[in-house]
Motif scaffolding. Structure first.
Motif, PDB file in Angstrom:
ATOM      1  N   SER A 107      33.151  30.266  43.730  1.00  0.00           N
ATOM      2  CA  SER A 107      33.940  29.033  43.708  1.00  0.00           C
ATOM      3  C   SER A 107      35.281  29.293  44.380  1.00  0.00           C
ATOM      4  CB  SER A 107      34.161  28.568  42.263  1.00  0.00           C
ATOM      5  OG  SER A 107      34.994  27.424  42.201  1.00  0.00           O
ATOM      6  N   PHE A 108      35.764  28.300  45.137  1.00  0.00           N
ATOM      7  CA  PHE A 108      37.114  28.351  45.699  1.00  0.00           C
ATOM      8  C   PHE A 108      38.033  27.456  44.870  1.00  0.00           C
ATOM      9  CE2 PHE A 108      34.758  29.466  49.621  1.00  0.00           C
ATOM     10  CZ  PHE A 108      35.465  30.603  49.995  1.00  0.00           C
ATOM     11  N   SER A 109      39.287  27.880  44.708  1.00  0.00           N
ATOM     12  CA  SER A 109      40.265  27.029  44.033  1.00  0.00           C
ATOM     13  C   SER A 109      40.592  25.836  44.935  1.00  0.00           C
ATOM     14  CB  SER A 109      41.534  27.817  43.710  1.00  0.00           C
ATOM     15  OG  SER A 109      42.124  28.333  44.886  1.00  0.00           O
ATOM     16  N   ARG A 136      43.394  29.085  47.861  1.00  0.00           N
ATOM     17  CA  ARG A 136      44.047  30.402  47.787  1.00  0.00           C
ATOM     18  C   ARG A 136      43.185  31.458  47.102  1.00  0.00           C
ATOM     19  NH1 ARG A 136      48.049  31.663  51.227  1.00  0.00           N
ATOM     20  NH2 ARG A 136      49.782  30.199  51.180  1.00  0.00           N
ATOM     21  N   TYR A 137      42.264  31.018  46.237  1.00  0.00           N
ATOM     22  CA  TYR A 137      41.518  31.974  45.422  1.00  0.00           C
ATOM     23  C   TYR A 137      40.010  31.747  45.547  1.00  0.00           C
ATOM     24  CZ  TYR A 137      46.095  32.655  43.371  1.00  0.00           C
ATOM     25  OH  TYR A 137      47.436  32.913  43.207  1.00  0.00           O
ATOM     26  N   TYR A 182      39.440  30.572  31.389  1.00  0.00           N
ATOM     27  CA  TYR A 182      40.395  31.638  31.716  1.00  0.00           C
ATOM     28  C   TYR A 182      41.622  31.072  32.424  1.00  0.00           C
ATOM     29  CZ  TYR A 182      36.459  34.943  31.152  1.00  0.00           C
ATOM     30  OH  TYR A 182      35.393  35.674  30.676  1.00  0.00           O
ATOM     31  N   LYS A 183      42.739  31.763  32.204  1.00  0.00           N
ATOM     32  CA  LYS A 183      43.897  31.627  33.088  1.00  0.00           C
ATOM     33  C   LYS A 183      43.881  32.888  33.931  1.00  0.00           C
ATOM     34  CE  LYS A 183      48.952  31.118  33.035  1.00  0.00           C
ATOM     35  NZ  LYS A 183      49.053  29.937  33.898  1.00  0.00           N
ATOM     36  N   THR A 184      43.703  32.729  35.233  1.00  0.00           N
ATOM     37  CA  THR A 184      43.465  33.912  36.078  1.00  0.00           C
ATOM     38  C   THR A 184      44.748  34.603  36.512  1.00  0.00           C
ATOM     39  OG1 THR A 184      43.362  32.516  38.057  1.00  0.00           O
ATOM     40  CG2 THR A 184      41.284  32.988  36.934  1.00  0.00           C
ATOM     41  N   LYS A 185      45.899  33.983  36.233  1.00  0.00           N
ATOM     42  CA  LYS A 185      47.172  34.650  36.533  1.00  0.00           C
ATOM     43  C   LYS A 185      47.768  35.180  35.246  1.00  0.00           C
ATOM     44  CE  LYS A 185      48.549  31.963  40.574  1.00  0.00           C
ATOM     45  NZ  LYS A 185      49.404  30.842  40.982  1.00  0.00           N
ATOM     46  N   GLY A 186      48.836  35.950  35.361  1.00  0.00           N
ATOM     47  CA  GLY A 186      49.521  36.428  34.158  1.00  0.00           C
ATOM     48  C   GLY A 186      49.153  37.853  33.845  1.00  0.00           C
ATOM     49  N   SER A 193      44.571  22.899  38.822  1.00  0.00           N
ATOM     50  CA  SER A 193      45.239  24.184  38.556  1.00  0.00           C
ATOM     51  C   SER A 193      44.466  25.317  39.225  1.00  0.00           C
ATOM     52  CB  SER A 193      45.301  24.452  37.046  1.00  0.00           C
ATOM     53  OG  SER A 193      45.842  23.342  36.370  1.00  0.00           O
ATOM     54  N   PRO A 194      45.046  25.957  40.237  1.00  0.00           N
ATOM     55  CA  PRO A 194      44.328  27.022  40.940  1.00  0.00           C
ATOM     56  C   PRO A 194      44.152  28.301  40.129  1.00  0.00           C
ATOM     57  CG  PRO A 194      46.530  26.750  41.859  1.00  0.00           C
ATOM     58  CD  PRO A 194      46.347  25.642  40.871  1.00  0.00           C
TER      59      PRO A 194
END
Length: 350
Positions: A304-306, A310-311, A41-45, A25-26
């Motif tokens: 850290s890279f996803s 992308r992140y 964490y969920k980094t989106k939303g 999960s990115p």
């Protein structure tokens, strides 16, 4: 796609020791901190992402990583324990205890083994297939400072500028053969290669190339070295080191430690983070800097890279290079950068 950067809304309260994206999960991120917690964490939303859960420990947490899936994690720290965390239920299980603080923990999905490196100058190799087996203890010549692995190799960067490289397949096989339920399970393992760091000063971080060809290491004295695993003279002649994370102030060279290294999983370029609060992207093959980002508000402690590239997560915390004895009142933040297309691409890919 254009680049975009934001900071997490609910940050740890003390220095950040590690940031790690989930394998699948990115937008799922683990952060470990000296405030004795691991954060998920969920980094989106929501603006600034969402803190899903905190996992309390007995002492400062020095490293964290995901396991076989996005709901399994492993942590280690100054309580000398190596723990498994069920991220859904919050249940923590102590897998082993070292005789000193545990600096690193790293998971190999190819071999389903967990490796921890402690300041007691040892590695613990945990065979996760066999929950009743005592982890194998591999003595090291000196304290490990940083671990990194590929599908086939484990790189251990230590004090005294020593670097041990282990073949993971033979390591996993040996651990399986030495399985015992009676401690201590001490196994003398000869490394695949023993090397001396290309840099004169203490190693701070090591990171392996995603293509399994080699690794980069960094020092406390503003340098990064790039090396290849292939022991042939031709390949070893390619290794090099370069200066970075330095500022000239009134004609004087100010040198900062390079605390963090991370390879981009798609392009094979890498990021470095320093005590100067700067993150730079490098093309290690073309030997050039791709870009340098705007300075962060404190020393960069981890990157850290996803998994999809992308992140990029950047952990910043006050460092001793800021000239302060008391580090408790500094900036502690995690930044998430959404990379534009080809932002981390090397020369050939652009």
């Amino acid at each position: 796609m254009s680049s975009h950067q934001f900071e997490l809304a609910q940050n740890p309260t003390d220095a950040i020791s590690a940031v790690k994206f989930a394998p699948n999960s990115p937008d799922r991120l683990l952060v470990s901190s000296w405030d004795r917690h691991v954060y998920l964490y969920k980094t989106k939303g929501e603006p600034g992402g969402e803190l899903i859960r905190k996992y309390e420990h007995r002492a400062p947490v020095l490293d964290v990583c995901f396991g076989k899936d996005d709901n399994e994690a492993f942590s280690c720290g100054l309580d000398q324990d190596v723990r498994r965390i069920d991220l859904e239920t919050g249940e923590q299980t102590v897998l082993s205890s070292h005789d000193a603080g545990v600096r690193n923990v790293i998971y190999s999905p190819e071999h389903n083994i967990l490796i921890s490196g402690s300041w007691d100058s040892s590695l613990h190799i945990h065979n996760l297939e066999n929950s009743t087996a005592v982890p194998a203890t591999i003595p090291l010549p000196s304290k490990p400072f940083s671990l990194s692995l590929t599908a086939t190799k484990l790189v251990v960067a230590m004090a005294s500028r020593a670097v041990n490289i282990y073949d993971l397949t033979s390591l996993a096989t040996m651990i399986g053969q030495s399985a015992t339920t009676t401690p201590p399970n001490i196994v003398e393992v000869e490394p695949w290669q023993r090397r001396e760091s290309s840099m004169k000063y203490m190693t701070r971080a090591v990171a392996c190339m995603p293509n399994d060809a080699g690794y980069a290491s960094s020092s406390i004295e503003g340098r990064v070295a790039v090396e290849w695993f292939d022991p042939s003279p031709e390949s070893q002649a390619r290794k090099y080191a370069f200066k970075c994370h330095r500022n000239s102030v009134e004609g004087q060279d100010i040198v900062y430690p390079v605390n963090a290294l991370a390879f981009h999983p798609i392009h094979g370029t890498f990021a470095s983070g320093g005590g100067d609060g700067v993150v730079a992207l490098w093309d290690g093959v073309a030997k050039r800097r791709i870009r340098q980002y705007q300075k962060f508000p404190a020393s960069v402690s981890c990157i850290s890279f996803s998994s999809d590239g992308r992140y990029m997560a950047v952990g910043v915390s006050p460092g001793f290079e800021d000239g302060k004895e008391d580090l408790s009142d500094g900036v502690v933040k995690v930044f998430i950068r959404e990379l534009a297309d080809n932002e981390a691409a090397g020369r050939k890919q652009k």
